[in-house]
Design an enzyme around this catalytic site. Structure first.
Site, PDB file in Angstrom:
ATOM      1  N   ASP A 175      -3.382  -4.726   3.341  1.00 58.21           N
ATOM      2  CA  ASP A 175      -2.057  -5.045   3.873  1.00 58.21           C
ATOM      3  C   ASP A 175      -0.964  -4.279   3.130  1.00 58.21           C
ATOM      4  O   ASP A 175       0.012  -3.813   3.733  1.00 58.21           O
ATOM      5  CB  ASP A 175      -1.781  -6.550   3.773  1.00 58.21           C
ATOM      6  CG  ASP A 175      -2.587  -7.358   4.780  1.00 58.21           C
ATOM      7  OD1 ASP A 175      -3.192  -6.743   5.680  1.00 58.21           O
ATOM      8  OD2 ASP A 175      -2.603  -8.591   4.667  1.00 58.21           O
TER       9      ASP A 175
ATOM     10  N   GLU B 268      -5.053  -0.252  11.855  1.00 56.88           N
ATOM     11  CA  GLU B 268      -4.558   0.751  10.916  1.00 56.88           C
ATOM     12  C   GLU B 268      -4.067   2.012  11.637  1.00 56.88           C
ATOM     13  O   GLU B 268      -3.948   3.076  11.045  1.00 56.88           O
ATOM     14  CB  GLU B 268      -5.648   1.127   9.912  1.00 56.88           C
ATOM     15  CG  GLU B 268      -6.864   1.820  10.503  1.00 56.88           C
ATOM     16  CD  GLU B 268      -7.920   0.857  11.029  1.00 56.88           C
ATOM     17  OE1 GLU B 268      -9.061   1.313  11.242  1.00 56.88           O
ATOM     18  OE2 GLU B 268      -7.611  -0.326  11.231  1.00 56.88           O
TER      19      GLU B 268
END
Length: 205
Positions: free
Chosen positions: A82, A108
């Site tokens: 994260d 991502e």
């Protein structure tokens, strides 16, 4: 008394309207990175395509993907992953013009829309951004990372955003297949734009 009631009602409606706009805006923002999410991407890209067609100006699209992101999560945990995604979002938004738009496309993967930017200029920019993000994320998080990119430009025959997205996605797949940490380009096959539009230089950042 009637005027007071009307004024009060108008004020209440304005408050409700403002609250609605804030709520709608919140739906377009990715909670983790603070940048726009996929919900807004398709609509904005379609708008930029229409603007490019109307004014005869270039438009480029870049899809970016963090390489080996599962390995990052496995090694550093989802908290580390994260932090990497947040750093990517911050570094990218700090590096772009106000006219450019940046999204978390999913997981991502990120999307970058570059109005008034030729495919040649977009390729140079994308390569530079990948290096900047790689160095910046590692400096901020201590986690080494690279990214791959797929790039295309708006073509005269493109009607839907899915046409540009499909080419950029195919180029991204090629970048991944060729070893990652690079940018691959899939130009639009159609021609017909004025040469002056497609050779117009990108304004400096």
């Amino acid at each position: 008394m009637f005027a007071v009631v009307i004024a009060s009602l108008c004020q209440s409606l304005n408050i409700v309207s403002a609250a609605t706009l804030v709520a709608e805006e919140a739906l377009l923002i990715d909670a983790l990175t603070g940048i726009y999410n996929r919900r807004y991407f398709d609509r904005r890209l379609q708008e930029e395509m229409s603007r490019s067609r109307r004014h005869g100006t270039p438009l480029s699209l870049v899809l970016l993907d963090a390489d080996h992101f599962k390995k990052i999560n496995d090694t550093h945990g989802h908290v580390g992953g994260d932090e990497v995604l947040r750093s990517i979002g911050l570094l990218m938004t700090q590096s772009l013009r106000s006219a450019d738009a940046f999204w978390r496309y999913g997981g991502e993967e990120f999307a970058l829309v570059l109005p008034n930017t030729t495919i040649e200029a977009a390729e140079l920019l994308a390569r530079r951004l990948l290096k900047k993000v790689s160095h910046g994320v590692e400096a901020a998080t201590g986690i080494p990372i690279t990214m791959s990119g797929g790039l295309t430009a708006f073509g005269a025959d493109d009607q839907l955003a899915s046409a540009m997205i499909g080419r950029a996605d195919a180029a991204l797949y090629e970048a991944k297949a060729s070893g990652r940490n690079c940018v691959h380009v899939r130009p639009a096959t159609a021609t017909g734009w004025l040469d002056s539009a497609w050779t117009k230089p990108r304004p400096p950042l």
